[in-house]
Design an enzyme around this catalytic site. Structure first.
Site, PDB file in Angstrom:
ATOM      1  N   CYS A   1     -53.605   7.069  52.328  1.00 44.83           N
ATOM      2  CA  CYS A   1     -52.421   6.515  51.648  1.00 44.83           C
ATOM      3  C   CYS A   1     -52.427   6.877  50.166  1.00 44.83           C
ATOM      4  O   CYS A   1     -51.382   6.897  49.540  1.00 44.83           O
ATOM      5  CB  CYS A   1     -52.383   5.013  51.830  1.00 44.83           C
ATOM      6  SG  CYS A   1     -53.916   4.233  51.342  1.00 44.83           S
TER       7      CYS A   1
ATOM      8  N   GLU B   1     -50.615  -3.650  52.037  1.00 45.98           N
ATOM      9  CA  GLU B   1     -51.042  -2.341  51.513  1.00 45.98           C
ATOM     10  C   GLU B   1     -50.242  -1.307  52.282  1.00 45.98           C
ATOM     11  O   GLU B   1     -50.530  -1.046  53.446  1.00 45.98           O
ATOM     12  CB  GLU B   1     -52.536  -2.146  51.744  1.00 45.98           C
ATOM     13  CG  GLU B   1     -53.427  -3.148  51.016  1.00 45.98           C
ATOM     14  CD  GLU B   1     -53.476  -2.933  49.521  1.00 45.98           C
ATOM     15  OE1 GLU B   1     -53.090  -1.844  49.056  1.00 45.98           O
ATOM     16  OE2 GLU B   1     -53.883  -3.861  48.806  1.00 45.98           O
TER      17      GLU B   1
END
Ligand code: NAP
Ligand code: MG
Length: 485
Positions: free
Chosen positions: A292, A258
């Site tokens: 993010c 990720e």
């Protein structure tokens, strides 16, 4: 081996290996500070490569018995972990707010989100089944079954110190794996608090190990070289992700990555501007922009760009910055003074390239880690800020004319984690959503994270998915058995 935060919250400060709190083998410690106040919070034991291998020993020994437990039993332990997170809600939020520099609402929001991974994967643990069928030629039965992959190394970032850990630990334990978690150096206390909570929930010794370290590269590297490790799950920057993928290649580890994002927030001219601004505040300012999936750049169609920019700037200018433990603050500091300097450099570079500051545009008062909520306009295509992950409270607004131009601008990036699309006509929004290259898209909404949904990116934002039905699969391998009888 504990520290006391905010006068009353006891947090462990050792390494957690094989169900014991330990000092690092060379006695080194890792300082943890509160970015809101500069206060020194604790010194945490720092793992050496020797400690990391000891953690793999413990995880390896614990793996077989844990994998052999009936899925329902593993599920019940995870469910208990969810309950304990509700009982200890304020303590966990306090630790997150202090070591992570979060506003209280952000810290509390993270505890809720993080805890839901335990509940969701408790529910998934009993459903990780394969298939049974007849081969097309009729000569055999095809049976596929899912088995836990083995010892998994988990590496997490500082921006969601609880949720990024539970999003990995919960599916790994549900699958029957044991884990070694290397948390970020800025925020090891939350991870250690979770280790304690999981032990209290009934996780057997060695199934979860936590090894903060001042030397992340060598500590994680030693584990990736260990032949008993079978999987790596990483959340962090694309830069470090590339290094770890190379390290994982040696033993051909199963990798879940990720990585960084650069989320476009695309607004078409038939959208309801007030509603869009509401969602923009969530997409941009959740966690102070240190997310993010934070909206990183706003691409707005010309007809409504001026109104959108004005209304967004009013909302951004009204935000109150300060420590999460003070009442009446909306936004915490950035993670440290270095992060603040990086954000300021990006803003100054954008201005030098022609952008104009509508609000903010400079470090905030109150300490070296604060940055003023900022809106930039006149951000022309090619402005360097459009290519960078800002990771702070800065909203650059860029204008486009046709739908095709807007979609092309949204896709002009090596990243592909999240994107946001707004239009009054839902068909128009959905057509755009299908053409935007991202793993996750919010259509007319700024909040997309959900433990029940598959979280992950395309392009250089990552590999694999966390949460959803897919998340448990990152910690399992499929075995095919051909049977003839
Ligand atoms: P980072 O610098 O990549 O660090 C992430 C983790 O990797 C930390 O635990 C860090 O330890 C460790 N690490 C650093 N260098 C390493 C190395 N050479 N070998 C092994 N481990 C190493 O990221 P960050 O600054 O903490 O977090 C911000 C980044 O994470 C942003 O790019 C953000 O987009 C991304 N992120 C992505 C997601 C997602 O789901 N896609 C979610 C959250 C954040 P130290 O702390 O000791 O350096
Ligand atoms: Mg912060």
């Amino acid at each position: 081996m504990t520290a006391t935060l905010n006068g009353s919250v006891e947090v462990p400060t050792g390494l957690w290996i094989g169900g014991q709190w330990r000092d690092g083998s060379d006695g080194t410690t890792l300082p943890v500070d509160d970015p809101a106040t500069g206060e020194h919070l604790a010194d945490v034991a720092s793992a050496t490569t020797e400690d990391a291998v000891a953690a793999v020993d413990a995880a390896h020994a614990a793996f077989g018995p844990w994998a052999a437990r009936p899925p329902r039993e593993r599920a019940e332990v995870l469910r208990r972990a969810w309950e304990l997170m509700q009982e200890r809600f304020d303590d966990i939020a306090t630790v997150i707010a202090m070591e992570g520099g979060k506003g209280w609402d952000d810290a509390a929001g993270e505890v809720r989100y993080a805890s839901e991974f335990f509940r969701w994967f408790a529910e998934e643990a009993v459903r990780a089944n394969g298939q049974y069928g007849l081969s097309p030629g009729g000569d055999k039965r095809i049976i596929s079954l899912l088995q836990p992959i083995g010892v998994a190394v988990l590496v997490t970032p500082w921006n969601f110190p609880a949720a990024m850990a539970t999003r990995k630990i919960a599916p790994a334990l549900a699958a029957g794996c044991s884990v070694v978690l290397k948390p970020a150096s800025n925020t090891p206390l939350t991870a250690l608090l979770l280790a304690q909570l999981l032990a209290d929930a009934g996780v057997p010794d060695g199934v979860v190990n936590v090894v903060p370290s001042t030397s992340s590269g060598s500590t994680v590297g030693a584990m990736l070289e260990d032949p008993r490790v079978r999987a790596l799950s990483f959340t962090g920057s694309t830069e470090v992700g590339r290094v770890l993928l190379r390290g994982a290649a040696e033993q051909v580890l199963k990798c879940s990555m990720e990585l960084g994002g650069n989320a476009p927030f695309l607004v078409f001219d038939d959208a309801d501007v007030d509603a869009v601004v509401e969602e923009a505040m969530i997409a941009k300012m959740r966690n102070g922009g240190e997310s993010c999936i934070a909206a990183n750049r706003f691409h707005v169609q010309r007809g409504i760009a001026e109104e959108f920019t004005r209304k967004l700037s009013e909302r951004m200018a009204a935000l109150r910055i300060g420590s999460g433990l003070q009442p009446d603050t909306d936004v915490g500091p950035l993670i440290d003074a270095g992060a603040c300097a990086d954000v300021d450099a990006m803003v100054q570079e954008a201005v030098a390239a022609g952008a104009r500051v509508v609000t903010g545009g400079r470090p905030g008062d109150g300490g070296p880690s604060y940055y003023e909520p900022t809106v930039l306009t006149d951000v022309a295509p090619g402005n360097p800020i459009l290519d960078k992950e800002v990771f702070g409270p800065v909203a650059p607004v860029s204008v486009f004319d046709t739908d095709d131009e807007g979609i092309a601008a949204a896709n002009a990036t090596i990243f592909g984690l999240a994107a946001y699309v707004f239009a009054g006509d839902r068909g128009r929004a959905m057509r755009a959503a299908e053409r935007v290259d991202a793993g996750m898209i919010g259509v007319n909404r700024g909040l997309i994270s959900d433990p029940a949904a598959p979280f992950g990116g395309v392009k250089q934002s990552g590999l694999g998915r966390e949460g959803g039905h897919e998340g448990i699969g990152e910690f399992m391998e499929m075995k095919y058995i051909a049977v003839d009888w």
